[in-house]
Design a protein around this motif. Structure first.
Motif, mmCIF file in Angstrom:
data_model
loop_
_atom_site.group_PDB
_atom_site.id
_atom_site.type_symbol
_atom_site.label_atom_id
_atom_site.label_comp_id
_atom_site.label_asym_id
_atom_site.label_seq_id
_atom_site.Cartn_x
_atom_site.Cartn_y
_atom_site.Cartn_z
ATOM 1 N N ASP A 129 -14.750 -16.430 9.587
ATOM 2 C CA ASP A 129 -13.653 -16.484 10.552
ATOM 3 C C ASP A 129 -13.111 -15.098 10.868
ATOM 4 O OD1 ASP A 129 -13.986 -19.143 10.376
ATOM 5 O OD2 ASP A 129 -11.940 -19.631 9.763
ATOM 6 N N GLU A 130 -12.702 -14.925 12.122
ATOM 7 C CA GLU A 130 -12.015 -13.704 12.517
ATOM 8 C C GLU A 130 -10.619 -13.730 11.878
ATOM 9 O OE1 GLU A 130 -12.989 -11.128 14.644
ATOM 10 O OE2 GLU A 130 -14.975 -12.012 14.407
ATOM 11 N N PRO A 131 -9.994 -12.515 11.721
ATOM 12 C CA PRO A 131 -8.650 -12.486 11.133
ATOM 13 C C PRO A 131 -7.696 -13.462 11.813
ATOM 14 C CG PRO A 131 -9.451 -10.262 11.444
ATOM 15 C CD PRO A 131 -10.484 -11.180 12.022
ATOM 16 N N MET A 132 -7.777 -13.522 13.163
ATOM 17 C CA MET A 132 -6.816 -14.339 13.912
ATOM 18 C C MET A 132 -6.983 -15.836 13.644
ATOM 19 S SD MET A 132 -8.591 -13.572 17.564
ATOM 20 C CE MET A 132 -9.248 -11.993 17.076
ATOM 21 N N GLU A 133 -8.199 -16.219 13.220
ATOM 22 C CA GLU A 133 -8.440 -17.653 12.999
ATOM 23 C C GLU A 133 -7.956 -18.120 11.628
ATOM 24 O OE1 GLU A 133 -12.524 -17.855 15.637
ATOM 25 O OE2 GLU A 133 -12.607 -17.248 13.556
ATOM 26 N N ARG A 134 -7.546 -17.175 10.798
ATOM 27 C CA ARG A 134 -7.182 -17.550 9.429
ATOM 28 C C ARG A 134 -5.697 -17.870 9.284
ATOM 29 N NH1 ARG A 134 -11.086 -13.894 5.612
ATOM 30 N NH2 ARG A 134 -12.823 -13.862 7.059
ATOM 31 N N ASN A 135 -4.926 -17.569 10.330
ATOM 32 C CA ASN A 135 -3.477 -17.752 10.308
ATOM 33 C C ASN A 135 -2.822 -17.090 9.103
ATOM 34 O OD1 ASN A 135 -1.116 -18.547 11.518
ATOM 35 N ND2 ASN A 135 -1.045 -20.503 10.422
ATOM 36 N N VAL A 136 -3.149 -15.820 8.916
ATOM 37 C CA VAL A 136 -2.508 -15.038 7.868
ATOM 38 C C VAL A 136 -1.687 -13.929 8.542
ATOM 39 C CG1 VAL A 136 -4.361 -15.443 6.219
ATOM 40 C CG2 VAL A 136 -4.450 -13.417 7.678
ATOM 41 N N ALA A 137 -0.705 -13.399 7.816
ATOM 42 C CA ALA A 137 0.031 -12.233 8.300
ATOM 43 C C ALA A 137 -0.034 -11.178 7.220
ATOM 44 C CB ALA A 137 1.478 -12.597 8.605
ATOM 45 N N MET A 138 -0.099 -9.922 7.649
ATOM 46 C CA MET A 138 -0.296 -8.863 6.663
ATOM 47 C C MET A 138 0.746 -7.766 6.860
ATOM 48 S SD MET A 138 -3.893 -7.224 5.629
ATOM 49 C CE MET A 138 -4.091 -5.692 4.751
ATOM 50 N N VAL A 139 1.243 -7.265 5.733
ATOM 51 C CA VAL A 139 2.150 -6.117 5.764
ATOM 52 C C VAL A 139 1.394 -4.943 5.171
ATOM 53 C CG1 VAL A 139 4.340 -5.175 4.958
ATOM 54 C CG2 VAL A 139 4.166 -7.599 5.529
ATOM 55 N N PHE A 140 1.270 -3.877 5.971
ATOM 56 C CA PHE A 140 0.453 -2.741 5.554
ATOM 57 C C PHE A 140 1.287 -1.688 4.830
ATOM 58 C CE2 PHE A 140 -1.842 -4.705 8.960
ATOM 59 C CZ PHE A 140 -3.179 -4.504 8.673
ATOM 60 N N GLN A 141 0.575 -0.864 4.071
ATOM 61 C CA GLN A 141 1.249 0.201 3.323
ATOM 62 C C GLN A 141 1.989 1.163 4.264
ATOM 63 O OE1 GLN A 141 -1.303 2.359 0.687
ATOM 64 N NE2 GLN A 141 0.302 3.755 0.049
ATOM 65 N N ASN A 142 1.334 1.509 5.384
ATOM 66 C CA ASN A 142 1.992 2.428 6.323
ATOM 67 C C ASN A 142 2.693 1.649 7.446
ATOM 68 O OD1 ASN A 142 -0.111 1.520 7.811
ATOM 69 N ND2 ASN A 142 -1.059 3.510 8.168
ATOM 70 N N TYR A 143 2.929 0.363 7.210
ATOM 71 C CA TYR A 143 3.641 -0.568 8.113
ATOM 72 C C TYR A 143 2.841 -0.938 9.345
ATOM 73 C CZ TYR A 143 7.042 1.932 5.298
ATOM 74 O OH TYR A 143 7.646 2.567 4.279
ATOM 75 N N LEU B 60 0.035 -11.579 3.315
ATOM 76 C CA LEU B 60 -0.750 -10.626 2.546
ATOM 77 C C LEU B 60 0.009 -9.303 2.542
ATOM 78 C CD1 LEU B 60 -4.188 -11.436 4.189
ATOM 79 C CD2 LEU B 60 -3.356 -12.274 1.999
ATOM 80 N N PHE B 61 0.236 -8.757 1.362
ATOM 81 C CA PHE B 61 0.960 -7.492 1.261
ATOM 82 C C PHE B 61 0.030 -6.443 0.662
ATOM 83 C CE2 PHE B 61 4.133 -10.832 0.833
ATOM 84 C CZ PHE B 61 5.167 -10.401 1.641
ATOM 85 N N ASP B 62 -0.173 -5.342 1.388
ATOM 86 C CA ASP B 62 -1.028 -4.283 0.856
ATOM 87 C C ASP B 62 -0.152 -3.088 0.466
ATOM 88 O OD1 ASP B 62 -3.081 -2.678 0.138
ATOM 89 O OD2 ASP B 62 -3.927 -2.435 2.136
ATOM 90 N N GLU B 63 0.254 -3.023 -0.765
ATOM 91 C CA GLU B 63 1.116 -1.955 -1.282
ATOM 92 C C GLU B 63 2.279 -1.661 -0.335
ATOM 93 O OE1 GLU B 63 -0.169 0.902 -3.685
ATOM 94 O OE2 GLU B 63 -2.212 0.196 -3.958
ATOM 95 N N MET C 98 -10.514 -8.654 2.419
ATOM 96 C CA MET C 98 -11.511 -9.706 2.616
ATOM 97 C C MET C 98 -10.827 -11.047 2.898
ATOM 98 S SD MET C 98 -14.797 -8.997 0.212
ATOM 99 C CE MET C 98 -14.016 -8.756 -1.336
ATOM 100 N N VAL C 99 -9.710 -11.278 2.227
ATOM 101 C CA VAL C 99 -8.962 -12.506 2.495
ATOM 102 C C VAL C 99 -8.408 -12.469 3.921
ATOM 103 C CG1 VAL C 99 -6.986 -13.921 1.824
ATOM 104 C CG2 VAL C 99 -8.367 -12.825 0.063
ATOM 105 N N ALA C 100 -7.987 -11.259 4.364
ATOM 106 C CA ALA C 100 -7.437 -11.109 5.716
ATOM 107 C C ALA C 100 -8.510 -11.231 6.790
ATOM 108 C CB ALA C 100 -6.729 -9.763 5.837
ATOM 109 N N GLY C 101 -9.765 -10.944 6.388
ATOM 110 C CA GLY C 101 -10.841 -10.957 7.371
ATOM 111 C C GLY C 101 -11.108 -9.595 7.972
#
Lengths: 358, 293
Positions: A77-91, A163-166, A55-58
């Motif tokens: 906001d769309e994910p791209m408008e939030r200026n966040v970066a995310m690392v996924f569990q499966n990369y 943002l790190f997801d496991e 939800m924080v990522a959008g």
């Protein structure tokens, strides 16, 4: 978007609810994350921690409540408008692009100049020791290298929030410890506000500036790791944080005397009448011939640095685990063992509400 | 990784290969050889005697305006069928992939046309577009357009393309949907966080990751358009008007079995054999190389 260095942002999660159709996942969570802080959300699978992160990522809509990044409400906001970066569990690397293009993808979309892209990717690659792998495709990389590329993809964009997801769940135990340290060092040097989700309480304890223990869509406790460890706010937190988990005995509180086990009575500062749970961590039990707690021994697990002894409390047959330093020979263990503890290491929870009372 | 099995003797491997080799020999090499042999003769219409003409049949064909046109017709037809059916199938698959509820129902319904035999599909479309009683041609008539695929070459081509593509959409849809669902959701989400909007994600992530399936479908659909559309063409236009919908395969049939020119028909089969061989080589040599990731 312009290049920015060490951007920091605060995140404010205010009374957020989430439901999928009729299933309620998150029942009102409020968290304030400071600029540059490393906040870890820990909880068992299905507690809603990943949903909160998404939800924080959008990537998920917010059913009720508000999320602010840098004081700006981002619910719509769309994910791209939030200026966040995310690392996924499966990369979630792009399998058809080489390492360089995987990292450069976001920058290309943002319209960054080729020279700037090269500078930033090379810089990230040198931080993460990926210089020799830039031409490789993800399928030719090991798990640890893929993990690094995923990190690199996050840092080249210089986002406000990581943002790190496991992110370490798919790595083997040894690599996990190594990457854990690397993530910590990286975050400390970049000072980017980070939100990290894990089910591993060791990761939470070691990485977090502050941690949130989640269960069933609720935040059970928010605090500095050691504070959470020393003063768990609920029975759930007490048992979830710490390995092996805390011993819990049924007891009764009468004014400021608490009785449990084989009529063991201890004094307590809290005035409370009623049924309680008494908790003692395995490492806080001491072998003592004059100890109050008598335990029938069942089995030991020697771990080298310490030994785990499993048994049952005499009188009530409640399960108990004791962590003793060093190696304890099974022969030297008699059928029974007496243990003592210090009153300051006793945790008392109301049996009705499961909340800490002392 | 390639796994190689090593056999000790040669008897077992031969035995294991035998069924496939027999089928290939019986249904491919024997008829192909027969066709090559017959292409060198002109038999009389009753099949009593034949006269050796060498490359005469081929020379005649290459100078025949209708035969050269048939190449063009086949190309237009195959490319149209392939792109139309794959394009619509991809569009529907993208829509179905986005569904959360009822995706199964839509998918099942979309697969139905594949169960309809080409000849029957042809008849269905023929009735709908019938110049006198067709429902669709009546509506087109209301719009002020006089639909007549019996006389108009372009309309005839359009109709056989439409009818051939229709059943094919189901097949392509299934593969595209499976391909889309095989793309990890997190990869798409990562692209969204990286700032790519829907079209950009589709162009730079989805299309490249679908490319192995797209290539497979391209090969299969071209083969389909070449060989398996006979029923549709035969029921709707019989190759007309004025051979406007006579593909190479249809011409093999109509020259050989309707026109009774068996020598020419055999020669056409041989040419077709080379054309298909060439197409296959081109597809695997030049396109397959680019679709791996």
């Amino acid at each position: 978007m312009k290049a920015r260095n060490n951007r920091m942002a605060s995140i404010r999660i205010k009374e957020v609810f989430k439901s999928f159709y009729k299933t309620k996942i998150i029942h009102g969570i409020s968290i304030d994350i400071q600029e540059g802080e490393f906040l870890v959300i820990v909880g068992p699978s299905g507690c809603g921690k990943s949903t909160l992160l998404r939800m924080v990522a959008g990537l998920e809509t917010v059913s009720a409540g508000e999320i602010f990044i840098n004081g700006r409400m981002v619910n719509e906001d769309e994910p791209m408008e939030r200026n966040v970066a995310m690392v996924f569990q499966n990369y979630a690397l792009y399998p058809h692009m080489n390492v360089f293009n995987n990292m450069a993808y976001g920058l290309k979309i943002a319209g960054t100049s080729k020279k700037e892209i090269k500078t930033r990717v090379d810089n990230a690659a040198s931080i993460l020791q990926l210089e020799d792998l830039l031409e490789r495709k993800p399928r030719d990389l090991s798990g640890g290298q893929r993990q690094r590329v995923a990190m690199g993809r996050a840092i080249v964009r210089k986002p406000d929030v990581f943002l790190f997801d496991e992110p370490l769940s798919n790595l083997d135990a040894k690599l996990r410890v190594k990457m854990r340290l690397e993530i910590k060092a990286l975050q400390r040097s970049l000072k980017t506000t980070s939100l990290y989700v894990t089910h591993d309480q060791v990761e939470a304890m070691t990485l977090a500036d502050r941690m949130v223990v989640m269960n069933n869509g609720k935040a059970e406790q928010i605090g500095v790791p050691l504070e959470v460890y020393d003063y768990p706010a609920t029975l759930f937190v007490a048992q979830f944080i710490g390995s092996p988990s805390m011993n819990i005995f049924k007891g009764n509180s009468n004014n400021n005397a608490v009785t449990f086990g084989d009529s063991i009575e201890i004094s307590s500062k809290t005035r409370f009448d009623g049924e309680v749970f008494v908790g003692i961590r395995p490492e806080h039990l001491i072998v003592d011939p004059d100890g109050l707690l008598t335990v029938r021994l069942k089995i030991t697990e020697p771990l080298g640095a310490n030994t785990l002894v499993y048994g049952t409390v005499k009188g009530t047959n409640e399960e108990v685990v004791i962590s003793l330093p060093g190696t304890v020979e099974i022969d030297s263990l008699k059928n029974e063992m007496r243990l003592s503890f210090q009153n300051k290491n006793i945790h008392i929870f109301d049996r009705k509400t499961n909340k800490r009372i002392g | 990784m390639r796994r190689t099995v090593i056999f000790k003797g040669w008897k077992l491997p031969i035995l294991l290969l035998l069924p496939q080799l027999t089928i290939t020999a019986l249904f491919f090499f024997y008829p192909a050889g027969q066709a090559i042999w017959e292409s060198l003769f002109i038999p009389d219409p009753f099949g009593l005697k034949s006269q050796f003409v060498g490359t005469g049949n081929f020379e005649f064909l290459l100078s025949d305006r209708y035969y050269r046109n048939s190449f063009r017709t086949t190309a237009v037809f195959s490319i149209s069928v392939t792109f139309l059916s794959m394009g619509i199938a991809l569009y529907l698959a993208v829509l179905a992939d986005r569904l959360i509820k009822g995706a199964g129902i839509y998918s099942s319904l979309l697969i139905w046309p594949y169960a309809v035999a080409p000849a029957i599909a042809g008849v269905l479309w023929l009735f709908m577009f019938n110049t006198r009683v067709g429902v669709v041609s009546w509506y087109i008539g209301l719009l002020g357009y006089d639909w007549n695929h019996v006389l108009n070459q372009g309309e005839a081509m359009g109709l056989v393309v439409l009818a051939s593509s229709w059943g094919r959409i189901s097949y392509n849809f299934l593969f595209f949907l499976a391909g889309l669902q095989a793309i990890p959701k997190s990869v798409i989400e990562a692209a969204a966080i990286d700032g790519a909007k829907f079209w950009r994600r589709f162009r730079t992530i989805v299309i490249p990751l679908l490319s192995p399936i797209t290539f497979f479908l391209l090969v299969v659909n071209i083969v389909y358009a070449f060989f398996e559309t006979f029923g549709v063409i035969h029921t709707i236009t019989s190759g007309g008007p004025q051979q406007a919908t006579t593909t190479l395969v249809y011409k093999v049939f109509s020259d050989g079995f309707v026109g009774q020119d068996l020598g020419s028909s055999a020669a056409q089969s041989v040419i077709l054999l080379f054309v298909v061989g060439l197409l296959t080589v081109i597809q695997f040599k030049f396109i397959e190389r680019k679709v791996h990731y």
